[in-house]
Scaffold this active site. Structure first.
Site, PDB file in Angstrom:
ATOM      1  N   GLY A  88       0.817  -1.211   0.000  1.00 27.48           N
ATOM      2  CA  GLY A  88       0.000   0.000   0.000  1.00 27.48           C
ATOM      3  C   GLY A  88       0.847   1.256   0.000  1.00 27.48           C
ATOM      4  N   ASP A 121      -2.338   6.910   2.661  1.00 26.77           N
ATOM      5  CA  ASP A 121      -1.801   7.872   1.690  1.00 26.77           C
ATOM      6  C   ASP A 121      -0.607   7.312   0.912  1.00 26.77           C
ATOM      7  OD1 ASP A 121       0.160   7.846   3.602  1.00 26.77           O
ATOM      8  OD2 ASP A 121       0.009   9.972   4.119  1.00 26.77           O
ATOM      9  N   ASP A 248       1.702 -11.344   7.202  1.00 26.11           N
ATOM     10  CA  ASP A 248       2.172 -10.530   6.067  1.00 26.11           C
ATOM     11  C   ASP A 248       3.526  -9.898   6.375  1.00 26.11           C
ATOM     12  OD1 ASP A 248       0.190  -9.237   7.886  1.00 26.11           O
ATOM     13  OD2 ASP A 248       0.910  -7.413   6.921  1.00 26.11           O
TER      14      ASP A 248
HETATM   15  P1  AMP Z   1       2.222  -2.958   8.216  1.00 28.32           P
HETATM   16  O1  AMP Z   1       1.552  -2.577   9.482  1.00 28.32           O
HETATM   17  O2  AMP Z   1       3.376  -2.071   7.894  1.00 28.32           O
HETATM   18  O3  AMP Z   1       2.577  -4.377   8.138  1.00 28.32           O
HETATM   19  O4  AMP Z   1       1.176  -2.661   7.049  1.00 28.32           O
HETATM   20  C1  AMP Z   1      -0.048  -3.340   6.936  1.00 28.32           C
HETATM   21  C2  AMP Z   1      -0.744  -2.976   5.648  1.00 28.32           C
HETATM   22  O5  AMP Z   1      -1.111  -1.591   5.631  1.00 28.32           O
HETATM   23  C3  AMP Z   1       0.094  -3.183   4.387  1.00 28.32           C
HETATM   24  O6  AMP Z   1      -0.749  -3.663   3.368  1.00 28.32           O
HETATM   25  C4  AMP Z   1       0.591  -1.807   4.076  1.00 28.32           C
HETATM   26  O7  AMP Z   1       0.903  -1.653   2.710  1.00 28.32           O
HETATM   27  C5  AMP Z   1      -0.585  -0.940   4.483  1.00 28.32           C
HETATM   28  N1  AMP Z   1      -0.186   0.433   4.848  1.00 28.32           N
HETATM   29  C6  AMP Z   1       0.495   0.813   5.948  1.00 28.32           C
HETATM   30  N2  AMP Z   1       0.704   2.147   5.944  1.00 28.32           N
HETATM   31  C7  AMP Z   1       0.153   2.623   4.816  1.00 28.32           C
HETATM   32  C8  AMP Z   1       0.027   3.927   4.224  1.00 28.32           C
HETATM   33  N3  AMP Z   1       0.537   5.017   4.794  1.00 28.32           N
HETATM   34  N4  AMP Z   1      -0.640   4.026   3.066  1.00 28.32           N
HETATM   35  C9  AMP Z   1      -1.159   2.948   2.460  1.00 28.32           C
HETATM   36  N5  AMP Z   1      -1.081   1.707   2.950  1.00 28.32           N
HETATM   37  C10 AMP Z   1      -0.428   1.524   4.111  1.00 28.32           C
HETATM   38 MG    MG Z   2       4.032  -4.974   6.737  1.00 33.79          MG
END
Ligand code: AMP
Ligand code: MG
Length: 488
Positions: A88, A121, A248
């Protein structure tokens, strides 16, 4: 700039990603470039530190043969299945074969929205970008498998978090970005051909020896399991709490990924949790091996249907395999802990001796890092520093005398013993309070110097330097508990 990218993932796995361009940013500038990593990758560092590098590592100007894609994946987040996640806020721009012949992904993190951004974002704030840079680099220097940071780029844009923060982009390098969640995405949709294609690709890329095995997918599973058992044993022996071990965030390659809410323990408290959202301590320090195994069970579930035989029998084979996780983990852990205590050979009573020390550390609020580090000083005749870690050091005397007998059986020379221990017990870890100081200076005072100094300190974590004493010390015991946050 020319980088000889290849694109095996994009070419071989259509349907596993969406093509997508980075969002432009204003006035990018290189804040930090990892010159030794750039060299490993065969990049010409000269052009990278200036505007040209900033343009590339911000996503403003992609090299000619880049092919930016956002990968799709699913994942169990805190035990609950989310069928669609995906990059994302990241884009894989290409793969590079490094000097050792290893294929590495080059990914921009924080490069703007993608089809998988949902409400986000797609951007990253400066603080978390620098934090990931610092901690992943420290992990690498500890010899722990990890994604790496190649560049941190600052911009003149802002991102909206709880308040406005300066926007930054991180270039992340990894053995691949295939996760347990990548398999779960297709398994949840019953797309078994896709699961098989992904498994075949992952085997080719990470475990080519498995290809010739009789039971390919079970052997693949075993290989991933071994890598994860080793990785988590490494985390445990350095006091690392990952903080968000969702499926993930578990790689197939066995590299640590996702440095959002991670942190290192100061005092040894097995139930330590730092993440603000981990209310029930699912990802507490002491739970990490168990969670690793749970995540691997999710991978097993995605692979079992690849077999056409009677499913009950296949399930049993995977379950039997999964049951060996603890043996692998324990073996790796014991190996690490023996090394920390300066043992070279294996002895029957080692595990007890290690556990007795951990119990004393827990009971007496001992600092995890310094307790192990100062054992070498005991070996050289000075108990003061070691005992100073314990709120009540009376009981440590008996343990120390047993340990001294044990360690000298393996290595009679105190000097050699101390050297062996100092090579595996760091004096410097990225202490939370020091990280915060460095990030505060960078984010709120536009001063990168504390970050750079700290990066230099944790890049040489094993050699004690008087001038870096402040980085070795734990925070004051009166400090408030440290809390970390997900997301960049
Ligand atoms: P994480 O907590 O980093 O493992 O992220 C979990 C999910 O949220 C993943 O699919 C990321 O790509 C998405 N994600 C986290 N932060 C953002 C952001 N600022 N914008 C878009 N997607 C995000
Ligand atoms: Mg992640």
């Amino acid at each position: 700039m020319t980088i000889s990218f290849s694109h095996t993932f994009a070419n071989e796995l259509e349907g596993f990603y969406q093509s997508c361009s980075p969002e432009k940013c204003t006035s990018p500038r290189i804040l930090q470039l990892n010159a030794s990593l750039a060299e490993e990758l065969g990049f010409d560092c000269r052009g990278l530190k200036d505007e040209q590098g900033a343009a590339v590592f911000s996503g403003n100007t992609l090299p000619d043969n880049a092919n930016p894609i956002a990968q799709v994946y699913a994942g169990h987040q805190f035990g609950m299945f989310t069928p669609q996640l995906g990059d994302g806020r990241a884009l894989l721009i290409g793969e590079v074969v490094d000097g050792k012949g290893e294929r590495r992904d080059i990914q921009l993190k924080g490069s703007g929205r993608t089809p998988f951004s949902r409400g986000g974002d797609g951007k990253a704030a400066l603080g978390p970008v620098l934090r990931e840079y610092l901690v992943s680099e420290a992990m690498h220097r500890f010899g722990i498998a990890t994604t790496r940071a190649l560049a941190a780029v600052g911009t003149e844009d802002w991102v909206a978090r709880e308040e406005l923060k300066p926007r930054a982009v991180l270039t992340r390098v990894s053995a691949s970005h295939i996760r347990v969640g990548s398999f779960e995405f297709f398994a949840a949709r019953g797309e078994w051909d896709q699961v098989r294609r992904l498994a075949d690709y992952a085997i080719d890329r990470h475990f080519p020896d498995v290809k010739d095995m009789k039971d390919v997918y079970l052997d693949f599973f075993k290989s991933v399991m071994r890598k994860q058992a080793k990785l988590i044993a490494d985390w445990m022996s350095i006091g690392f709490v990952h903080g968000v071990m969702n499926t993930d965030n578990m790689t197939i390659s066995g590299e640590t990924i996702d440095y959002g809410p991670c942190a290192f323990m100061d005092r040894y408290v097995p139930s330590t949790v730092f993440s603000s959202i981990d209310d029930h301590g699912r990802y507490a320090y002491e739970n990490q091996p168990k969670i690793g195994q749970w995540n691997l069970a999710q991978l097993a579930k995605a692979l079992i249907p690849l077999y056409e035989e009677e499913q009950e029998l296949v399930i049993q084979r995977f379950v039997d395999e999964l049951d060996t996780f603890n043996d692998y983990y324990e073996t790796f852990w014991l190996e690490n802990m023996r090394a920390k205590l300066g043992f070279i050979n294996k002895e029957e009573g080692d595990r007890d001796l290690i556990n007795q020390l951990l119990k004393l550390m827990h009971e007496c609020d001992a600092d995890f890092t310094l307790t192990f580090r100062y054992l070498s000083k005991v070996r050289l005749g000075s108990e003061l520093e070691f005992k100073g870690q314990f709120s009540n050091s009376i009981n440590t005397s008996e343990w120390l005398s047993q340990w001294l007998q044990r360690v000298s059986r393996d290595e009679p020379s105190p000097e050699r013993s101390a050297l062996i221990m100092d090579a595996v017990n760091p004096i410097y870890i990225p202490r939370n309070h020091k990280i915060e100081e460095a990030l505060d200076a960078a984010v709120n005072h536009n001063d990168l110097e504390p970050f750079r100094v700290m990066l230099a300190v944790v890049s040489e974590p094993y050699s004690e330097r008087m001038s870096d004493d402040e980085f070795a010390k734990p925070p004051l015991t009166t400090s408030a508990p440290y809390v970390t946050f997900c997301g960049t």
